[in-house]
Design a protein around this motif. Structure first.
Motif, PDB file in Angstrom:
ATOM      1  N   ARG A 149       0.874  -1.187  -0.338  1.00  0.00           N
ATOM      2  CA  ARG A 149       0.202   0.343   0.032  1.00  0.00           C
ATOM      3  C   ARG A 149       0.767   1.005  -0.082  1.00  0.00           C
ATOM      4  O   ARG A 149       1.604   1.715   0.332  1.00  0.00           O
ATOM      5  CB  ARG A 149      -0.819  -0.014   1.682  1.00  0.00           C
ATOM      6  CG  ARG A 149      -1.720  -1.284   1.291  1.00  0.00           C
ATOM      7  CD  ARG A 149      -2.867  -1.472   2.447  1.00  0.00           C
ATOM      8  NE  ARG A 149      -3.861  -0.043   2.823  1.00  0.00           N
ATOM      9  CZ  ARG A 149      -4.219  -0.160   3.870  1.00  0.00           C
ATOM     10  NH1 ARG A 149      -4.554  -0.732   4.432  1.00  0.00           N
ATOM     11  NH2 ARG A 149      -5.003   1.052   3.124  1.00  0.00           N
ATOM     12  N   PRO A 150       1.480   1.534  -1.287  1.00  0.00           N
ATOM     13  CA  PRO A 150       2.348   2.873  -1.215  1.00  0.00           C
ATOM     14  C   PRO A 150       2.078   4.290  -0.520  1.00  0.00           C
ATOM     15  O   PRO A 150       2.875   4.864  -0.217  1.00  0.00           O
ATOM     16  CB  PRO A 150       2.811   3.017  -2.589  1.00  0.00           C
ATOM     17  CG  PRO A 150       1.272   2.272  -3.427  1.00  0.00           C
ATOM     18  CD  PRO A 150       1.178   1.110  -2.479  1.00  0.00           C
ATOM     19  N   GLY A 184       2.611   7.965   3.153  1.00  0.00           N
ATOM     20  CA  GLY A 184       1.832   8.975   4.985  1.00  0.00           C
ATOM     21  C   GLY A 184       2.839   8.569   6.099  1.00  0.00           C
ATOM     22  O   GLY A 184       2.869   9.518   6.798  1.00  0.00           O
ATOM     23  N   PHE A 185       2.821   7.296   6.470  1.00  0.00           N
ATOM     24  CA  PHE A 185       3.582   6.941   7.622  1.00  0.00           C
ATOM     25  C   PHE A 185       4.528   6.982   7.949  1.00  0.00           C
ATOM     26  O   PHE A 185       5.663   7.489   8.543  1.00  0.00           O
ATOM     27  CB  PHE A 185       3.470   5.264   7.543  1.00  0.00           C
ATOM     28  CG  PHE A 185       3.887   4.886   8.459  1.00  0.00           C
ATOM     29  CD1 PHE A 185       3.625   4.323  10.275  1.00  0.00           C
ATOM     30  CD2 PHE A 185       5.770   3.823   8.920  1.00  0.00           C
ATOM     31  CE1 PHE A 185       4.073   3.589  11.086  1.00  0.00           C
ATOM     32  CE2 PHE A 185       5.823   3.303   9.740  1.00  0.00           C
ATOM     33  CZ  PHE A 185       5.210   3.262  11.615  1.00  0.00           C
ATOM     34  N   ILE A 186       5.232   6.700   6.836  1.00  0.00           N
ATOM     35  CA  ILE A 186       6.751   6.739   6.704  1.00  0.00           C
ATOM     36  C   ILE A 186       7.511   8.809   6.490  1.00  0.00           C
ATOM     37  O   ILE A 186       7.749   9.434   7.589  1.00  0.00           O
ATOM     38  CB  ILE A 186       7.708   5.977   5.541  1.00  0.00           C
ATOM     39  CG1 ILE A 186       7.553   4.778   5.637  1.00  0.00           C
ATOM     40  CG2 ILE A 186       9.533   7.019   5.012  1.00  0.00           C
ATOM     41  CD1 ILE A 186       8.211   4.304   4.524  1.00  0.00           C
ATOM     42  N   GLY A 187       6.448   9.405   5.896  1.00  0.00           N
ATOM     43  CA  GLY A 187       7.142  10.988   6.192  1.00  0.00           C
ATOM     44  C   GLY A 187       5.725  11.784   7.461  1.00  0.00           C
ATOM     45  O   GLY A 187       6.673  12.480   8.072  1.00  0.00           O
ATOM     46  N   ALA A 188       4.621  11.455   8.165  1.00  0.00           N
ATOM     47  CA  ALA A 188       5.260  11.630   9.324  1.00  0.00           C
ATOM     48  C   ALA A 188       6.020  11.403  10.691  1.00  0.00           C
ATOM     49  O   ALA A 188       5.937  11.803  11.371  1.00  0.00           O
ATOM     50  CB  ALA A 188       3.051  10.987   9.788  1.00  0.00           C
ATOM     51  N   LEU A 189       6.173  10.419  10.458  1.00  0.00           N
ATOM     52  CA  LEU A 189       7.329   9.632  10.985  1.00  0.00           C
ATOM     53  C   LEU A 189       8.692  10.882  10.781  1.00  0.00           C
ATOM     54  O   LEU A 189       9.388  11.024  12.199  1.00  0.00           O
ATOM     55  CB  LEU A 189       7.650   8.559  10.627  1.00  0.00           C
ATOM     56  CG  LEU A 189       8.973   7.213  12.061  1.00  0.00           C
ATOM     57  CD1 LEU A 189       7.960   7.758  13.351  1.00  0.00           C
ATOM     58  CD2 LEU A 189       8.886   5.877  11.612  1.00  0.00           C
ATOM     59  N   LEU A 190       8.359  11.010   9.736  1.00  0.00           N
ATOM     60  CA  LEU A 190      10.271  11.969   9.512  1.00  0.00           C
ATOM     61  C   LEU A 190       9.425  12.977   9.846  1.00  0.00           C
ATOM     62  O   LEU A 190      10.572  14.255  10.553  1.00  0.00           O
ATOM     63  CB  LEU A 190      10.447  12.016   7.833  1.00  0.00           C
ATOM     64  CG  LEU A 190      11.096  10.475   7.513  1.00  0.00           C
ATOM     65  CD1 LEU A 190      11.369  11.079   6.170  1.00  0.00           C
ATOM     66  CD2 LEU A 190      12.315  10.591   7.900  1.00  0.00           C
ATOM     67  N   VAL A 191       8.187  14.192   9.754  1.00  0.00           N
ATOM     68  CA  VAL A 191       8.037  14.927  10.463  1.00  0.00           C
ATOM     69  C   VAL A 191       8.090  15.677  11.726  1.00  0.00           C
ATOM     70  O   VAL A 191       8.624  16.331  12.233  1.00  0.00           O
ATOM     71  CB  VAL A 191       6.820  15.262   9.588  1.00  0.00           C
ATOM     72  CG1 VAL A 191       6.272  16.621  10.316  1.00  0.00           C
ATOM     73  CG2 VAL A 191       6.638  15.628   8.050  1.00  0.00           C
ATOM     74  N   TRP A 192       7.568  14.134  12.337  1.00  0.00           N
ATOM     75  CA  TRP A 192       7.813  14.275  14.040  1.00  0.00           C
ATOM     76  C   TRP A 192       9.233  14.324  14.545  1.00  0.00           C
ATOM     77  O   TRP A 192       9.713  15.012  15.453  1.00  0.00           O
ATOM     78  CB  TRP A 192       7.374  12.863  14.469  1.00  0.00           C
ATOM     79  CG  TRP A 192       6.869  12.993  15.981  1.00  0.00           C
ATOM     80  CD1 TRP A 192       7.730  12.390  17.061  1.00  0.00           C
ATOM     81  CD2 TRP A 192       5.584  13.471  16.540  1.00  0.00           C
ATOM     82  NE1 TRP A 192       7.331  12.460  18.592  1.00  0.00           N
ATOM     83  CE2 TRP A 192       5.951  12.437  18.041  1.00  0.00           C
ATOM     84  CE3 TRP A 192       4.488  14.367  16.535  1.00  0.00           C
ATOM     85  CZ2 TRP A 192       5.301  13.515  19.118  1.00  0.00           C
ATOM     86  CZ3 TRP A 192       3.961  14.745  17.359  1.00  0.00           C
ATOM     87  CH2 TRP A 192       4.154  13.826  18.615  1.00  0.00           C
ATOM     88  N   ILE A 193       9.862  13.427  13.890  1.00  0.00           N
ATOM     89  CA  ILE A 193      11.330  13.744  14.125  1.00  0.00           C
ATOM     90  C   ILE A 193      12.203  14.774  13.935  1.00  0.00           C
ATOM     91  O   ILE A 193      12.758  15.198  14.996  1.00  0.00           O
ATOM     92  CB  ILE A 193      12.215  12.439  13.191  1.00  0.00           C
ATOM     93  CG1 ILE A 193      11.339  10.851  13.672  1.00  0.00           C
ATOM     94  CG2 ILE A 193      13.872  12.259  13.878  1.00  0.00           C
ATOM     95  CD1 ILE A 193      12.446   9.334  12.992  1.00  0.00           C
ATOM     96  N   GLY A 194      11.841  15.040  12.499  1.00  0.00           N
ATOM     97  CA  GLY A 194      11.915  16.759  12.469  1.00  0.00           C
ATOM     98  C   GLY A 194      11.939  17.580  13.339  1.00  0.00           C
ATOM     99  O   GLY A 194      12.951  18.113  13.870  1.00  0.00           O
ATOM    100  N   LEU A 195      10.790  17.801  13.325  1.00  0.00           N
ATOM    101  CA  LEU A 195      10.552  18.947  14.755  1.00  0.00           C
ATOM    102  C   LEU A 195      10.680  18.236  15.906  1.00  0.00           C
ATOM    103  O   LEU A 195      11.083  19.612  16.709  1.00  0.00           O
ATOM    104  CB  LEU A 195       8.702  19.056  14.720  1.00  0.00           C
ATOM    105  CG  LEU A 195       8.021  19.381  13.409  1.00  0.00           C
ATOM    106  CD1 LEU A 195       6.600  18.895  13.874  1.00  0.00           C
ATOM    107  CD2 LEU A 195       7.833  20.621  13.506  1.00  0.00           C
TER     108      LEU A 195
END
Length: 365
Positions: free
Chosen positions: A342-343, A348-359
């Motif tokens: 399910r690309p 979305g899963f990876i993007g949200a995780l990276l945004v959270w880590i970045g913030l």
């Protein structure tokens, strides 16, 4: 030996101990392709148990009063035999507990273990994650240091972003217009009475649901794509699976040892990782430290409020995100359990995780 055998027979006659062990351990089967991420729930229970035991020891010596709280914590560290160890285990353990619970929820999401009929298990687990964060927030103030005082001031100030009710919510949390002795009393009562009772209750419900419904099969590996129609209740069993004991329990013990190794590594070699210099200075409401910020697990929402010009928009987006995650099992109606197929969801899963880590990283500066 005769006495022990007599006691065992006495128990056996009354509760059927041998049958209980067979049904729940030696003959209880789980999927053969189960992975180590499934053991994170047990690691979280072990971590919470450690927090309870060390917290009881600290509670014997801690004084929940603004004039004595900081001194009592310093007394635990300096005067109580092995007090420094109990306090370090409790402080480091609280941070690691957040990591373990978060990883557990991420793994459940990644493997879609929230799908029907396990929606209630996800809801209770998500509530436990929020409760764990509340646990950490309430306990963070108790040392009454500069770090804990001003970090709590920042976090409890977040609800002011809500119009009309924001100031009321903030004052309700604090017990006054600013963090004070009333706040310390409220947070202490939450930390040692209300929150433990709620968490134990939710944990009991969570474990009941897991054992009642059965462990979900991972979507990867042999049998991962098998679909079961849930038109009525039945316990999901795996007759061809591996025994829960000793095979899977050995994995759980291994992961608990990894957790303890990480904890004592931090205590031995990185003792100030979660205790910077301001943690050793008594709270001063009239002196704001430079570069004050909340604890790391609140840095992402804190930084988000700093980046978005409107605080109300920032807090609203966060509430929407939490609500969507909470009800995600009811929003995700796709039958495909393998997220790798399910690309869009994977992205979305990876993007949200990276945004959270970045913030989180950004908020640390």
């Amino acid at each position: 030996m005769t006495m022990l055998k007599a006691i065992k027979n006495w128990i056996e006659v009354r509760i059927g101990l041998d049958e209980l062990v067979r049904d729940q351990l030696t003959e209880y089967r789980i999927p053969r392709n189960i992975n180590l991420f499934y053991s994170l729930g047990t690691v979280a229970i072990a971590a919470f148990s450690i927090q309870v035991l060390t917290g009881i020891v600290l509670l014997v010596y801690y004084v929940p009063h603004p004039d004595h709280a900081f001194k009592s914590v310093q007394g635990i560290m300096m005067d109580v035999p092995y007090g420094w160890l109990f306090r370090q285990v409790h402080a480091v353990g609280s941070n690691l507990l957040v990591i373990v619970v978060a990883l557990h929820m991420l793994s459940v999401f990644f493997m879609k273990s929230y799908a029907k009929p396990r929606e209630m298990t996800w809801l209770v687990g998500f509530a436990m994650l929020l409760l764990t964060l509340t646990f950490c927030l309430s306990g963070y103030l108790l040392p009454w240091s500069q770090l804990s005082y001003w970090a709590t001031t920042i976090v409890t100030n977040m609800p002011t972003a809500f119009p009309y009710i924001g100031d009321y919510l903030t004052e309700f949390q604090r017990g006054s217009s600013q963090v004070s002795g009333a706040t310390l009393g409220r947070f202490f009562a939450l930390h040692v009475m209300l929150l433990p009772a709620l968490l134990v209750m939710l944990l009991g419900i969570h474990l009941f649901l897991i054992r009642r419904i059965g462990i979900s099969r991972p979507p990867f590996g042999p049998g991962g794509q098998e679909r079961v129609e849930w038109t009525q209740f039945h316990h999901e069993s795996y007759p061809d699976g591996m025994p829960f004991y000793p095979h899977y329990i050995a994995k759980e013990v291994f992961m608990i040892m990894v957790y303890l190794s990480a904890m004592f590594f931090i205590i031995a070699f990185l003792p100030t990782l979660f205790s910077p210099a301001d943690a050793n200075i008594p709270a001063d409401p009239f002196k704001t430290p430079a570069h004050i910020k909340p604890e790391w697990y609140f840095l992402a929402p804190y930084q988000m409020l700093r980046v978005i010009p409107s605080k109300f928009l920032g807090i609203t987006l966060q509430m929407i995100a939490i609500t969507v995650l909470f009800f995600w099992p009811f929003l995700d109606r796709k039958e495909e359990r393998n997220i790798l197929k399910r690309p869009v969801l994977l992205g979305g899963f990876i993007g949200a995780l990276l945004v959270w880590i970045g913030l989180t990283i950004w908020g640390n500066f």
